[in-house]
Each structure stands twice: as structure tokens, then as C-alpha cells.
Design a protein around this motif. Structure first.
Motif, mmCIF file in Angstrom:
data_model
loop_
_atom_site.group_PDB
_atom_site.id
_atom_site.type_symbol
_atom_site.label_atom_id
_atom_site.label_comp_id
_atom_site.label_asym_id
_atom_site.label_seq_id
_atom_site.Cartn_x
_atom_site.Cartn_y
_atom_site.Cartn_z
ATOM 1 N N GLY A 155 0.761 -1.292 -0.129
ATOM 2 C CA GLY A 155 0.060 -0.030 0.154
ATOM 3 C C GLY A 155 1.071 1.062 -0.041
ATOM 4 O O GLY A 155 2.066 1.153 0.123
ATOM 5 N N ILE A 156 0.341 2.399 -0.085
ATOM 6 C CA ILE A 156 1.141 3.728 -0.074
ATOM 7 C C ILE A 156 0.201 4.605 0.632
ATOM 8 O O ILE A 156 -0.678 4.641 0.682
ATOM 9 C CB ILE A 156 1.624 3.896 -1.546
ATOM 10 C CG1 ILE A 156 2.710 5.058 -1.340
ATOM 11 C CG2 ILE A 156 0.346 4.486 -2.270
ATOM 12 C CD1 ILE A 156 3.604 5.076 -2.827
ATOM 13 N N GLY A 157 1.214 5.801 1.033
ATOM 14 C CA GLY A 157 0.208 6.621 1.667
ATOM 15 C C GLY A 157 -0.262 6.384 2.979
ATOM 16 O O GLY A 157 0.238 5.787 3.648
ATOM 17 N N GLY A 158 -1.576 6.575 3.108
ATOM 18 C CA GLY A 158 -2.140 6.218 4.343
ATOM 19 C C GLY A 158 -2.432 4.872 4.393
ATOM 20 O O GLY A 158 -2.889 4.255 5.445
ATOM 21 N N SER A 159 -2.184 4.070 3.246
ATOM 22 C CA SER A 159 -2.515 2.562 3.263
ATOM 23 C C SER A 159 -1.326 1.798 3.450
ATOM 24 O O SER A 159 -1.015 0.666 3.383
ATOM 25 C CB SER A 159 -3.133 2.079 1.928
ATOM 26 O OG SER A 159 -4.302 2.854 1.692
ATOM 27 N N ASP A 160 -0.231 2.811 4.045
ATOM 28 C CA ASP A 160 1.184 2.206 4.468
ATOM 29 C C ASP A 160 1.837 2.847 5.526
ATOM 30 O O ASP A 160 2.157 2.040 6.535
ATOM 31 C CB ASP A 160 2.117 2.487 3.290
ATOM 32 C CG ASP A 160 3.583 2.380 3.568
ATOM 33 O OD1 ASP A 160 4.108 1.077 3.825
ATOM 34 O OD2 ASP A 160 4.230 3.299 3.705
ATOM 35 N N LEU A 161 1.507 4.260 5.694
ATOM 36 C CA LEU A 161 2.388 4.876 6.753
ATOM 37 C C LEU A 161 2.014 4.495 7.929
ATOM 38 O O LEU A 161 2.829 4.292 9.127
ATOM 39 C CB LEU A 161 2.253 6.387 6.397
ATOM 40 C CG LEU A 161 3.306 6.952 5.263
ATOM 41 C CD1 LEU A 161 2.853 8.198 5.031
ATOM 42 C CD2 LEU A 161 4.719 6.889 5.426
ATOM 43 N N GLY A 162 0.538 4.371 8.461
ATOM 44 C CA GLY A 162 -0.025 4.089 9.648
ATOM 45 C C GLY A 162 0.488 2.689 10.097
ATOM 46 O O GLY A 162 1.097 2.492 11.442
ATOM 47 N N PRO A 163 0.182 1.600 9.213
ATOM 48 C CA PRO A 163 0.592 0.322 9.591
ATOM 49 C C PRO A 163 1.959 0.399 9.771
ATOM 50 O O PRO A 163 2.605 -0.374 10.729
ATOM 51 C CB PRO A 163 -0.036 -0.400 8.479
ATOM 52 C CG PRO A 163 -1.012 0.311 7.835
ATOM 53 C CD PRO A 163 -0.776 1.756 8.184
ATOM 54 N N ALA A 164 2.704 0.980 8.694
ATOM 55 C CA ALA A 164 4.276 0.660 8.832
ATOM 56 C C ALA A 164 4.937 1.424 10.141
ATOM 57 O O ALA A 164 5.738 0.835 11.082
ATOM 58 C CB ALA A 164 4.714 1.294 7.792
#
Ligand code: F6P
Length: 561
Positions: A155-164
């Protein structure tokens, strides 16, 4: 649509302008003359102890800032958000990330635009938990019957940064399952993150709100190829489904999806039964509490994920019900407005004293800058003042040995938030000394040095003379907020993230901004699609580019091996 209030036309703005003109920052004097300052400017927000006393404000300034929040309707707009009004005006949507963390059984149930929001949220959470239990227990297996060892979120942006960010932050709470995150369309990312992985024990989560994002869909296809190639090599599947399983079986066992567009998930080849939905009223950068957090449920278990949500919810409640004068997110948002609009600050540092929060600044960059980096207000009219400061940071003490020089002695005003935890994730001793104690001493020393500095007289008293005196002098009066918590737990992290969400909200309302759209990312996406054929050799596409782009394309072509 309500017309945004022009903050610069409020009486509070006039007051603040005068106060800023008269301001003579003197944290040394203010602390010496006012023994109650620390107590008056310190707040408990759930598990967070927030000390605002080292900011460049006095009671009069805080009073005027609070009036600015009153006069621009911050509390009213937050209430409208919670009710499900369409405060995302340009997309005509409600903004309901706070609904994702309402506890089960909340009364009265939230119904928005005919949707039973609480019911739908809990259903997805239950489905995520049930899936995570199956994966974590080994009941869910790969196509060859082996349990999942690694989850790769694409994912990228909000679909990545929070979980990462959360995956790293809560590392000590993790179980057997490792989580990795692929976001960049740079092929290095996928190649690097799949290195050493066994396709038979790897589960991919394709996380995309829209399921149209170029980077994510490209990486998902590359991951599928990687999986098929690996399984074929292991003899687990045949090229045309002639092995022990088919390619479709492999996808069914090794790919799940998270999206609001379940039809597109199916079109990609992922069984809708293996997809977890959410709704268009969850903004990407506010989505970590939705199914976008699936990788976290898998890594940390449903109980820890619920703890995280509980932390968020506590701060939502605080924001909704605490008077503005002691409402911590509102006060911190107001301080940011004070520095940005009245004292000329351009950026804001966030400096966590916890190595696990190494991705916190990156996460905040999307939250704050995609939300408030805007030049028009929610009715399309131009903003009336500066907006959207630049957020940045690195964990202490690494930052101390890199950019703190500029914080201490540079010419710019950079407000900074220092975040620390009384208990470490790992307690280690160095020759009988608690290393965490040394770490905390640094956290305390930095805010002290920034606030109170070191005068020329103090430098001279140490025996320094000549030109070196000026070089060794620290001006002080560099504003900081200290946030202290007992430990970095799922609940505390939820509180911390929600705090920054609502700081961002407060600033957005004061500036009259719709903090929930992101049109500014569209043009680059469109142009990339137009330029791609030129990169691939299409002459017409090449000819239609500007001179600089053509020259750069020439460079690329002549250097691409
Ligand atoms: O960068 C723009 C953006 O739309 C973000 O707001 C969003 O978080 C990200 O792209 C990813 O979008 P999606 O989840 O739809 O793939």
C-alpha cells in the motif's frame, strides 16, 4: 455549506497581533517570576502528560488563542464531524474516522446517511479478528499447507504509513508473525522486502482505499509474479495449474485485500471472501483504525489492536468534551497557529525519544501536510493567512548529533515536540547504569537547553574568552512541548496519534481549510501517466513535453542500460 470564518477578521486575531508585536520572549524570567507556570501549563490527557510551559506564551496569549478557537468554531465543527455532517466539502462526504474506534455497544448508535456505522465497523473488526486468529493459530495456511510466517502489506500513503509506523513502534508486542511493508513503485522496494522470504509462508495484503493507485497495483502484480515464480520453482504449482495447486489457488491462499472498492479487488483476482472493506468516509491518512490496520491485527493480535483503538477513543472523547482552555489537542493546535501565523515559524519538529518511533515523523508528515497544506478554504475562497507548516523529525538522540545545532543556535524559529516514555521497551544496563535513564537525561537536557540557553556571562564564567564566547552562547527561548507517558503501549500510541489528528483538525478549522481532501496530489499522478509513454519511446508523447522534461528524458535514454 457553512462559510468559513476568516480568522484574521476575528477580535482574537487582532489581540494576538498586538501581543505578538509586544512579545519579548523570556522563558528564564517567566519561570523565575511565576512558580505556578509549570502547573498551569501542564495537562494530563489519558496516559499522556503534556507540558506546554516551555512555549513562548503567557496567560494573556493563551487566553487570546483560546478565544480564537471559540471565534472560529473549532468545537462546533468537531461536533459536526462526529455527527457525520459532510465536512469534507469537496468530496461531499462525512469524515468519520472517530467512528472506527467507538467501543462496541456505544449508545446511541451512530447512523449516518442511513448507514448503521457502529454495526458495520464492528462487523469488519470482528472479521479481521477472526481472520487474524486463523492465521496466527496456523489454521489458515499457504497453498502448500504451511502456516504464514510473514505478512507483506502492499500500500502507499495512508495505506502504508500508519501500519508501517505502528508495526515498528509496537515491535516488542509482536508475536510470531513478521510484518513487512512495500510502498514505493521503485522496484527496489519489493525486491528488497521479499528478499529471504519463502513464498510458501508469505501472505500479501493489498491495501488500497480506491484500489486504483498505480504504485500499489503495480507492486501487487509484481508480488503475484514473485509468488507464482517461487511456488513453481518449489514444484508447488504448475505454470498452467498442473502442479499440486493452480495459480488461482495460490492467490486465494496468499493474497487478501483491504479496500472500499471490493468490485475492483475481485477484478484483480482476489476472492471477495478474502477482502476487508471500509468506507469512503475514512480518509487515507486517517485510516489506520480501519481494515487498513489488518497487518497490525495479524502481527500484534486482535486484543492489542483493540487496545490501540481504545487509546484513540479516549482522546476523541477528550477532544469532544473538554473545555477549550484545557483541551490539549486544541491548545497544541493553537500553539502551532501562534508560531506559524504570528511568530513566522515555517516548520515544526517532532522528536520522539524512542527508537521504535523512527517512522513517526513520516507518518505525521502525511497527516499534517496532506491535511493542511492548502491554499483555498472549504468554500473555494483563498485562505487569508499562512497554512500548513512543514513537519519533520528523527528520534533522539540521533537527531542531537545531526540537526539540533540549528535548533539551538540557528536563526530560525522551530517549535519542537519532545516525546518520551518513562519505561523502556528493553531495560539494559551499562556497567550498572540504567541506559534508559541516560536516554531520558538527554530528553530533559535538550528542552532545558532550548528554553533557557546559556548566556555570554555563563560562558565567560567557565573561562572562555574572545570570539569563542559568542560561538558558545545559546540564546534560549526556543519553544518546546514535552509529552511524557509511562510506556509505549498500544493504548498510549493510540492516544498519541489521535492527539496529532486533532491538533491537525484544530489548525484546519482555524484556517478554514477542508483538512480531508488532497487534490494537490492529482496533477503529478496525471502527468506521470502522460509521460510514461514518452519514457517508453513514444515520439508524440516525447514531443509534447516541455524543454526541460525532454532534456531529462534524453538523459534517461542515454544512460539507461
Ligand atoms: O497520495 C494520495 C493518496 O490518495 C493518499 O491520500 C492515500 O493515502 C494514498 O494516495 C493511497 O491511496 P489508496 O489507499 O487509494 O491506494
Amino acid at each position: 455549506m457553512t462559510t468559513p470564518i476568516d480568522p484574521t477578521a476575528t477580535p482574537a486575531w487582532t489581540e494576538l497581533t498586538a501581543l505578538a508585536a509586544d512579545l519579548k520572549p523570556d522563558l528564564r524570567g517567566w519561570f523565575a517570576d511565576d512558580p505556578g507556570r509549570v502547573e498551569r501549563l501542564s495537562f494530563e490527557l489519558a496516559d499522556l502528560h503534556v507540558d506546554l510551559s516551555k512555549n513562548l506564551v503567557d496567560d494573556e496569549i493563551v487566553g487570546a488563542l483560546v478565544r480564537l478557537a471559540e471565534q472560529t468554531g473549532v468545537a462546533e465543527r468537531f461536533a459536526a464531524m462526529l455527527r457525520g455532517e459532510h465536512i469534507n466539502t469537496t468530496e461531499d462526504r462525512p469524515v468519520l474516522h472517530t467512528a472506527l474506534r467507538r467501543p462496541p455497544g456505544s449508545e446511541p448508535p451512530l447512523v449516518v446517511d442511513g448507514q448503521q456505522v457502529d454495526r458495520d465497523v464492528q462487523q469488519v473488526l470482528d472479521a479481521m479478528s477472526a481472520f487474524a486468529d486463523r492465521v496466527r493459530s496456523g489454521e489458515w495456511t499457504g497453498v502448500t499447507g504451511k502456516p504464514v510466517k510473514t505478512v507483506v502489506n502492499i500500500g502507499i500513503g495512508g495505506s502504508d504509513l500508519g501500519p508501517a509506523m505502528i508495526s515498528a513502534a509496537l515491535e516488542p508486542f509482536g508475536g510470531e508473525i513478521e510484518a513487512r511493508f512495500v510502498s514505493n513503485i521503485d522496484p527496489f522496494d519489493l525486491a528488497h522486502k521479499t528478499k529471504g522470504l519463502d513464498p510458501e509462508t508469505t501472505l500479501f495484503i493489498v491495501a488500497s482505499k480506491t484500489f486504483t493507485t498505480l504504485e500499489t497495483l503495480t507492486n501487487a502484480r509484481l508480488a503475484r509474479d514473485w509468488l507464482w515464480a517461487g511456488l513453481e520453482k518449489a514444484g508447488a504449482i504448475g505454470p498452467t495449474g498442473s502442479g499440486t495447486g493452480s495459480k488461482e489457488d495460490a492467490v486465494a491462499h496468499h493474497f487478501v485485500a483491504v479496500s472500499t472498492a471490493l468490485d475492483k479487488v475481485e477484478a484483480f483476482g482476489i476472492d471477495p471472501a478474502n477482502a476487508f472493506g471500509f468506507w469512503d468516509w475514512v480518509g487515507g491518512r486517517y485510516s489506520v483504525c480501519s481494515a487498513i490496520g489488518l497487518s497490525l491485527v495479524l502481527k500484534f493480535g486482535p486484543k492489542n489492536f483493540r487496545e490501540l483503538l481504545a487509546g484513540f477513543h479516549t482522546v476523541d472523547e477528550h477532544m469532544a468534551s473538554t473545555p477549550l482552555a484545557s483541551n490539549v489537542p486544541v491548545l497544541m493546535g493553537l500553539l502551532n497557529v501562534w508560531y506559524t501565523n504570528f511568530l513566522g515559524a515555517q516548520s515544526h519538529a517532532v522528536l520522539p525519544y524512542a527508537q521504535q518511533l523512527s517512522r513517526f515523523a513520516a507518518y505525521l508528515q502525511q497527516l499534517t501536510m496532506e491535511s493542511n497544506g492548502k491554499r483555498v478554504r472549504w468554500d473555494g475562497s483563498p485562505v487569508t493567512t499562512e497554512t500548513g507548516e512543514i513537519f519533520w523529525g528523527e528520534p533522539g538522540t540521533n537527531g542531537q548529533h545531526a540537526f539540533y545545532q540549528l535548533l539551538h543556535q540557528g536563526t530560525r524559529l522551530i517549535p519542537a515536540d519532545f516525546i518520551a516514555f518513562a519505561n523502556p521497551a528493553y531495560a539494559l544496563e551499562d556497567d550498572g547504569r540504567d541506559v534508559h535513564g541516560l536516554f531520558i537525561a538527554n530528553f530533559l537536557a535538550q528542552t532545558k537547553a532550548l528554553a533557557f540557553g546559556k548566556t555570554a556571562e555563563e560562558v565567560e564564567a567557565e573561562g572562555t574568552t574572545g570570539a569563542l564566547v559568542a560561538a558558545r552562547t545559546f540564546p534560549g527561548n526556543r519553544p518546546t512541548t514535552s509529552i511524557f507517558a509511562p510506556a509505549l503501549t498500544p493504548r498510549v500510541l493510540g492516544e498519541l496519534i489521535a492527539l496529532y489528528e486533532h491538533i491537525t483538525f484544530t489548525q484546519g478549522v482555524i484556517w478554514g481549510i477542508n483538512s480531508f481532501d488532497q487534490w494537490g496530489v492529482e496533477l503529478g499522478k496525471q502527468l506521470a501517466l502522460q509521460i510514461a509513454p514518452a519514457v517508453e519511446g513514444d515520439t508524440a508523447a516525447y514531443d509534447s513535453q516541455d524543454a526541460s522534461t525532454r532534456a531529462l528524458l534524453d538523459y534517461y535514454k542515454s544512460h539507461r542500460a
